[in-house]
Motif scaffolding. Structure first.
Motif, short mmCIF file in Angstrom:
data_model
loop_
_atom_site.label_atom_id
_atom_site.label_comp_id
_atom_site.label_asym_id
_atom_site.label_seq_id
_atom_site.Cartn_x
_atom_site.Cartn_y
_atom_site.Cartn_z
N HIS A 162 -0.34 11.45 7.24
CA HIS A 162 1.05 11.06 7.46
C HIS A 162 1.57 11.68 8.75
O HIS A 162 1.09 12.74 9.17
CB HIS A 162 1.92 11.49 6.27
CG HIS A 162 1.59 10.72 5.02
ND1 HIS A 162 0.45 10.97 4.29
CD2 HIS A 162 2.21 9.69 4.41
CE1 HIS A 162 0.40 10.13 3.27
NE2 HIS A 162 1.45 9.35 3.32
N GLU A 166 7.68 10.18 9.50
CA GLU A 166 8.21 10.19 8.13
C GLU A 166 9.25 11.27 7.90
O GLU A 166 9.90 11.31 6.88
CB GLU A 166 7.05 10.31 7.14
CG GLU A 166 6.15 9.12 7.30
CD GLU A 166 4.95 9.12 6.38
OE1 GLU A 166 5.10 9.57 5.23
OE2 GLU A 166 3.89 8.67 6.82
N CYS A 315 8.32 16.18 1.79
CA CYS A 315 7.35 15.08 1.73
C CYS A 315 6.25 15.38 0.71
O CYS A 315 5.85 14.51 -0.07
CB CYS A 315 6.67 14.86 3.08
SG CYS A 315 7.71 14.11 4.32
N TYR A 319 5.56 13.19 -2.66
CA TYR A 319 4.28 12.51 -2.84
C TYR A 319 3.57 12.96 -4.12
O TYR A 319 3.00 12.14 -4.84
CB TYR A 319 3.39 12.78 -1.62
CG TYR A 319 2.05 12.10 -1.70
CD1 TYR A 319 1.94 10.74 -1.42
CD2 TYR A 319 0.92 12.80 -2.08
CE1 TYR A 319 0.71 10.11 -1.49
CE2 TYR A 319 -0.32 12.18 -2.16
CZ TYR A 319 -0.41 10.83 -1.87
OH TYR A 319 -1.62 10.21 -1.94
#
Ligand SMILES: *[C@@H]1O[C@H](CO)[C@@H](O)[C@H](O)[C@H]1NC(C)=O
Ligand SMILES: *[C@@H]1O[C@H](CO)[C@@H](O)[C@H](O)[C@H]1NC(C)=O
Length: 484
Positions: A162, A166, A315, A319
């Motif tokens: 990633h 993001e 994040c 996730y």
């Protein structure tokens, strides 16, 4: 009973019987493990409400003879009130379950006669010398290690896949300052915006950042030169003058290993999150600018965001929220894994002490400690080391309020006064927002979820009740642990 034993050792997968396991002897972090899961898991046990000494967990196990043991505050224990025997894992509790559900469910109570053991087990207890659990501890240590390695690999894979894109919020402003602004104005802007770090713009590109640490060094320098913290001093000096021209300042900074003149540390939106996190850790900064250069030669730059560990942790939490079992390390109490900075125990003379101070310590001694100990915050404690407050690098900006820096002396002002300065009212809400605490028995999961909240940069580990400081876990500690 014989048929039950045969059933469990035969190939047919047996019925599982839910059993309540109880640890009645207290502790803060209590787990159990047993032969029924091949000693491969530590099952967390929950405190029973109203019974501070009692922990329990329900585990479904097949009929047959089983051994189990408790892991209490880092030590393997057995319960003497329940049947036990000596095995290759030291002393273990035992339980015998028949396949008839009603015959033996519920708490394995002390008045239940010792379970019949099969001949092999009895022989083991006679012939094997007691190894005082060392084989067992080793085995469990290997399991913990395997959990940690597996979790690190998964986090690392996620972060590598990633990018910094993001982290960008859907909306929001990013503040940058012109390098020709007077230092004084920069100081006020940081205070008013409630930020501790801002990128600097020289009219053509971004050339550096100004942080709370700069103000600590500037104020200390003025004090060392015997100036009052005169307004004119700050008024007449631009940021660039401080950054570039001050040989004495540069020298001091170089001694601390933080050169002002080093090139701007930044990341691009396509950089992966692992690289972003490593850059923040390696440069010991709170955040890095995310810069976008649409032109190939990099002559034009857009400032997209300030990337911080907090955003990256958010994040990770998002996730893995639905699949937290793929990160087994999250279930472990923080005191069982190598994370954070802890007050050394007696005898651990090789450990660096945890920097702490009293509320009546002078602000200048606090600032020296922040520079010398290379920490971002210092717990403020009473005579029993109980937590009262915390002083962080970013609290320096509170001196900009009402131009306090023009009136005070760093040597005379206490840390307590400096902390009061930054607040409109010294209320308990404000205090608890700043002093976020946790217990050493808290799971890593709980700690990470709290650190992912905006504005929380660290949790102070305290002893329940007394609030005696036992350690600190910061955002960087979490990433150092996950990415090591
Ligand atoms: C702070 O107060 C304690 C007593 O409460 C005293 O022993 C100590 O010397 C004081 N420290 C400073 C820096 O004033
Ligand atoms: C520190 O601990 C002692 C002994 O437990 C107690 O008497 C004293 O009141 C404590 N001090 C503070 C400031 O809480």
């Amino acid at each position: 009973m014989e048929s039950a034993v045969r059933e469990s050792s035969g190939g047919v997968s047996p019925v599982l019987i839910p059993m309540l396991f109880v640890w009645p002897c207290g502790g803060t972090s209590v787990f159990m493990s047993g032969s029924f899961n091949r000693w491969s898991q530590l099952l967390p046990m929950s405190p029973v409400e109203g019974c501070p000494m009692v922990f329990q967990t329900i585990c479904s196990i097949p009929p047959g003879c089983h051994q189990y043991k408790f892991f209490v505050d880092g030590e393997w224990r057995h319960d003497e009130h329940q049947p036990y025997m000596t095995s290759e894992f030291g002393i273990v509790n035992t339980i015998f379950l028949t396949s008839e559900r009603n015959s033996f469910s519920g708490v394995p109570a002390p008045n239940v006669p010792p379970p019949p053991m099969d001949v092999d087990n009895n022989e083991a207890s006679v012939h094997l010398p007691q190894v005082s659990g060392s084989t067992f501890t080793e085995a469990a240590g290997t399991i913990l290690e395997a959990d940690i390695i597996a979790s690190r690999l998964r986090v690392s894979a996620f972060l590598s896949a990633h990018t910094a894109y993001e982290l960008l919020p859907e909306s929001g402003k990013v503040v940058a300052l012109d390098i020709n602004l007077p230092v004084k104005q920069a100081f006020h802007i940081l205070y008013e915006q409630g930020i501790s770090m801002v990128p600097l713009w020289n009219g053509a590109q971004f050339v550096g950042v100004l942080s709370a640490m700069d103000f600590i060094l500037i104020l200390k320098e003025l004090t060392n030169r015997g100036s009052n913290l005169a307004e004119e001093e700050l008024e007449t000096h631009t940021i660039s003058a401080w950054k570039e021209g001050k040989a004495y300042l540069k020298r001091q900074v170089d001694e601390q290993g933080r050169a002002f003149s080093k090139p701007l540390v930044h990341v691009g939106p396509d950089d992966n999150l692992k690289d972003v996190a490593l850059k923040i850790l390696q440069n010991n900064v709170a955040s890095v600018p995310v810069l976008h250069s649409p032109s190939n030669d990099g002559s034009f730059q857009q400032l997209l965001h300030m990337a911080s560990l907090s955003g990256i942790l958010k994040c990770i939490c998002r996730y893995f929220r639905s699949c937290s079992s793929s990160l087994p390390v999250l279930q472990l109490p923080i005191c069982t894994i190598p994370i954070g900075t802890w007050v050394p125990k007696i005898g651990e003379s090789n450990r660096r002490p945890l920097a702490m101070m009293r509320p009546n310590a002078s602000l200048s001694s606090a600032l020296n400690l922040l520079i010398e100990a290379q920490v971002s915050s210092i717990p403020v404690v009473d005579e029993n080391d109980s937590l009262l407050d915390i002083y962080s690098r970013s609290d320096i900006t509170a001196l900009a309020k009402d131009k306090s820096y023009t009136r005070i002396s760093l040597n005379e002002m206490t840390v307590h006064q400096a902390l009061q300065l930054g607040q409109d009212s010294y209320c308990s809400f404000e205090l608890s927002r700043r002093c976020q605490m946790c217990l050493k028995s808290d799971s890593l999961h709980k700690v990470i979820e709290r650190l992912a909240n905006p504005g929380v940069r660290r949790l102070i580990v305290v002893e329940a009740g007394s609030k005696r400081v036992e350690g600190i876990i910061s955002l960087s500690d979490v990433f150092k642990f996950l990415l090591s």
